[in-house]
Design an enzyme around this catalytic site. Structure first.
Site, PDB file in Angstrom:
ATOM      1  N   THR C  48      -2.591  -1.866  -8.580  1.00 39.52           N
ATOM      2  CA  THR C  48      -3.974  -1.827  -8.120  1.00 39.52           C
ATOM      3  C   THR C  48      -4.402  -0.366  -7.980  1.00 39.52           C
ATOM      4  O   THR C  48      -3.600   0.495  -7.586  1.00 39.52           O
ATOM      5  CB  THR C  48      -4.186  -2.656  -6.836  1.00 39.52           C
ATOM      6  OG1 THR C  48      -5.575  -2.605  -6.494  1.00 39.52           O
ATOM      7  CG2 THR C  48      -3.342  -2.165  -5.668  1.00 39.52           C
ATOM      8  N   GLU C  49      -5.658  -0.087  -8.332  1.00 37.78           N
ATOM      9  CA  GLU C  49      -6.138   1.286  -8.468  1.00 37.78           C
ATOM     10  C   GLU C  49      -5.950   2.115  -7.208  1.00 37.78           C
ATOM     11  O   GLU C  49      -5.838   3.334  -7.257  1.00 37.78           O
ATOM     12  CB  GLU C  49      -7.635   1.294  -8.830  1.00 37.78           C
ATOM     13  CG  GLU C  49      -7.965   0.706 -10.180  1.00 37.78           C
ATOM     14  CD  GLU C  49      -8.357  -0.755 -10.065  1.00 37.78           C
ATOM     15  OE1 GLU C  49      -7.520  -1.575  -9.630  1.00 37.78           O
ATOM     16  OE2 GLU C  49      -9.508  -1.064 -10.421  1.00 37.78           O
ATOM     17  N   ASN C  50      -5.985   1.451  -6.046  1.00 37.69           N
ATOM     18  CA  ASN C  50      -5.932   2.206  -4.794  1.00 37.69           C
ATOM     19  C   ASN C  50      -4.504   2.571  -4.386  1.00 37.69           C
ATOM     20  O   ASN C  50      -4.282   2.955  -3.242  1.00 37.69           O
ATOM     21  CB  ASN C  50      -6.657   1.456  -3.674  1.00 37.69           C
ATOM     22  CG  ASN C  50      -6.128   0.070  -3.447  1.00 37.69           C
ATOM     23  OD1 ASN C  50      -5.908  -0.672  -4.397  1.00 37.69           O
ATOM     24  ND2 ASN C  50      -5.914  -0.306  -2.195  1.00 37.69           N
TER      25      ASN C  50
END
Lengths: 223, 240, 223, 240
Positions: C48-50
């Site tokens: 996930t990007e975060n």
């Protein structure tokens, strides 16, 4: 030249200008000696290119851990508050302007702040390491050096003849005879040995030494 | 060397009008709510700082944190990738009324621009956004058969960051996914202010566990029981 | 259209193409559903990007830790072997080609692989998030989508009319009616619903559907 | 998913002639001696791989590791910042005889180029080397009043890395300063091979302590008591 500072004394003088709380990178070799003369009561954090911040003295012989070294491949110890990081983060610190002071050796420093310190010509095996990175980014990039070479050639010059490490990057030079700032592409004399005349000092210097206001006496204890 | 500041008020006292401020966090994870609210308290009391440019992945949520800063008029411009949230009214209203500027940046480019700012890299090429309206006016060039867009570094005057453990030198760790933009913003700001759940003496963090080395941090203030933005929003808290 | 796959069935079909050992990013919203249908016996690691790799299902309600979320700001859990990293490292994974598969939603996909999925015009508040990054870098970037919009407009088009997310970036589209590859700037039909003729499918598609070899039957269980 | 490989020989079996190989380590710290020597064993047995391009900060020391690779003729080109060491004879002799190529890169630029290779950034600007012979032929441009040089990413076919703990997914930690180029090279190579002092099951490394996420790693092989290059050199070990 009969009177001049020893290397240890040059390093001592440079160390006195490192402010409390500073983050400092000392070039491999002679500049590493500056750490020995850190002014009492000041907290200085040393950075090494290979990814350590907050290292201390060398361990006693026989107690080295060779996974814990500095950029000169010498064994080091850690101080409380040290940290490890990878090489890109290490040079982000350098290039990103996060070091307060970098102190380097020099073959030649020109009056415009150019530095030559990585090779003397085009022969042999060239090796640059982190020198070209260190000259960019630290808030203050200084040089410590003999004032002239062993065979009497100028090291403070009008223009570098050796291959450059960086352009317009040096702001102060601590030599065996003087402390010289580089300002507006000129050498500005800040301190000189008490017993040496300006004329004599100029005769050892390859570009004009300017005087702005008082010239201090370069007084250094026996160290 | 001890970078600890006693109070939140002192920590944010030096931020002037017009400053560019990076604020850590992705959604509520990593949002330095107490630092933001201390800044809001200052604005309420003194009318300053205002005309701020705020850099964050989002543009606030609900009526707390960055959304509250926007709501009460402290923010002139947002630089972010996603100015929407579960309750985006603060930004949306100002934006549609033309009262706040927006620089929209793809999320990865935003992260990389901030890192570049901290790493002394003035510009870089990325395939991201090539051929889109977000690349308009930017230099483009082909590398290995692929068109790329040139992006510039992004720096700030201040960063407000939420950490888990800090030591006196400013070495930091982060809790779970609240790491996100924190380590990058610490690098890219002239003056980095950190709230940490606990502050320990140097040596209290394993040197190999340090995520942000202290050289990137200027001030740490302890907030022992920090509020969590998402939890506050779900509880309906407002700070406007 | 009377017969078509449900969203869950589209997600199921996309999940079957994710190979064992793959690193996968699922776009926010509908694409997240793909994780539910991961093929048995395959180990898939979700990014996930975060800044989380190796996350698992949502925690039970009431047990959320809001410092542990995905890019959609939903609470997640960790699987053994998970790791945290900052946003620049996270997008280094994306942009650097380290993800095997990214699956995104779409407003429009053009026959040359252009994707439009972030806004429909110039009104309102624009928000792009990580979409423009995700379309570059993953080894395979696929789309899952209804074949046409609710009011019957084409989503597979000759040229996108909405603002682009990326150019020439999509290689496969899983729709409610078909599986379509993008190859040499053409739509190539790979699978279609068994009961639908090619002519009928073409009538729902805004650019020519090419056939190369066999067209498989898009057979998906009730899920 | 288990990326563990049983033996060093298997781990390096797929490296072909002409490959570009990044090898971790700065001096002896982080040098994957056992992987390198396994590759040398293969060359001695099969005459392959040769014509390698090796990326490392240095160019070998003494008569082990990279120096031994150079000595026995496996290396066509070195990309490094500092091809000198306490005993640099292997590289020096070949270089002065015109038998090995050298691409000399400033250390910070080398690190950043490798990171860029791993991060999908084809080029970036840096002030480093501007005005020097190492910038010759490279595009230059002024940013904020400062001249900068454009540098391209650096990628490799393989990376050989020494880690401390690895898990089956390839998550890594490093010991002390042996971290150096490891995390960057793991990112920039098509196939990353890691020797680790111990390999644990997934979950055996705290997710917040992972330095290199497993997605950057393809193979891990356990070397429970790794040799340390510097210690070997001081002990006079030779592997040629």
């Amino acid at each position: 030249m009969s009177m001049k500072l020893t290397n240890a004394q040059i390093a001592w003088r440079a160390a006195q200008d490192i402010e409390d709380g500073a983050y400092v990178n000392l070039g491999i070799g002679f500049p590493e000696m500056v750490a020995k003369f850190q002014a009492p009561g000041r907290h200085v954090t040393y950075h090494t290119e290979n990814g350590v911040l907050g290292f201390g003295d060398a361990p006693p012989e026989g107690e080295e851990d060779w996974d814990l070294i500095n950029a000169g491949k010498k064994a080091i110890t850690l101080k409380p508050g040290a940290s490890f990081f990878h090489h890109a983060d290490s040079f982000a610190m350098v290039r990103g302007g996060h070091l307060d002071v970098a102190i380097l050796g020099a073959l030649q420093v020109a009056q415009n702040g150019d530095l030559a310190n990585w090779r003397v010509g085009s022969k042999g095996v060239p090796a640059v390491g982190g020198a070209m990175d260190l000259v960019h980014g630290a808030k203050r990039v200084a040089v410590i050096t003999e004032h002239v070479t062993k065979d009497g050639k100028f090291k403070l010059v009008d223009e570098c003849t050796f291959p450059l490490t960086g352009v317009n990057c040096i702001t102060r030079v601590y030599t065996s005879l003087a402390v010289v700032d580089i300002s507006d592409s000129r050498f500005v004399l800040r301190e000189k040995l008490p017993g040496m005349s300006l004329e004599e000092l100029q005769s050892f210097t390859g570009a004009p030494l300017h005087v702005e206001g008082d010239v201090g006496e370069l007084e250094v204890p026996e160290v | 060397m001890n970078k600890t500041i006693a109070t939140l008020d002192e920590a944010v006292a030096g931020i002037p009008d017009g400053a560019v401020i990076m604020i850590g966090g992705f959604g509520g994870s990593g949002a330095p709510i107490e630092l933001i609210h201390a800044l809001i308290d200052r604005y309420r009391k003194d009318g300053s700082p205002h005309d701020l440019t705020v850099v964050n992945n989002n543009a606030g949520n609900g009526r707390i944190g960055i959304a509250a800063m926007i709501d009460i008029g402290m923010v002139r411009k947002m630089i972010c990738s996603f100015p929407k949230s579960s309750d985006p009214r603060a930004f949306t209203e100002k934006y549609l009324a033309g009262e706040i500027e927006l620089e929209l940046v793809p999320q990865g480019t935003l992260a990389e621009r901030i890192r570049a700012g901290g790493a002394g890299i003035p510009a870089f090429y990325t395939p991201t956004s090539f051929g889109t309206e977000l690349a308009e006016g930017k230099p483009v060039e082909e590398f290995d058969g692929r068109m790329c867009v040139r992006e510039n570094w992004l720096k700030a005057d201040f960063a407000l960051i939420k950490a888990d453990t800090a030591d006196h030198h400013g070495n930091l760790t982060y809790r779970y996914a609240s790491r996100n933009f924190g380590p990058l913003m610490c690098m890219a700001a002239g003056h980095t202010i950190v709230q940490a759940t606990r502050i320990v003496a140097p040596g209290g963090i394993d040197p190999e566990a340090v995520v942000t080395p202290g050289l990137f941090v200027d001030a740490v203030v302890e907030v022992a029981e920090p509020q969590q933005e998402e939890a506050m929003i779900r509880a309906g808290v407002a700070y406007v």
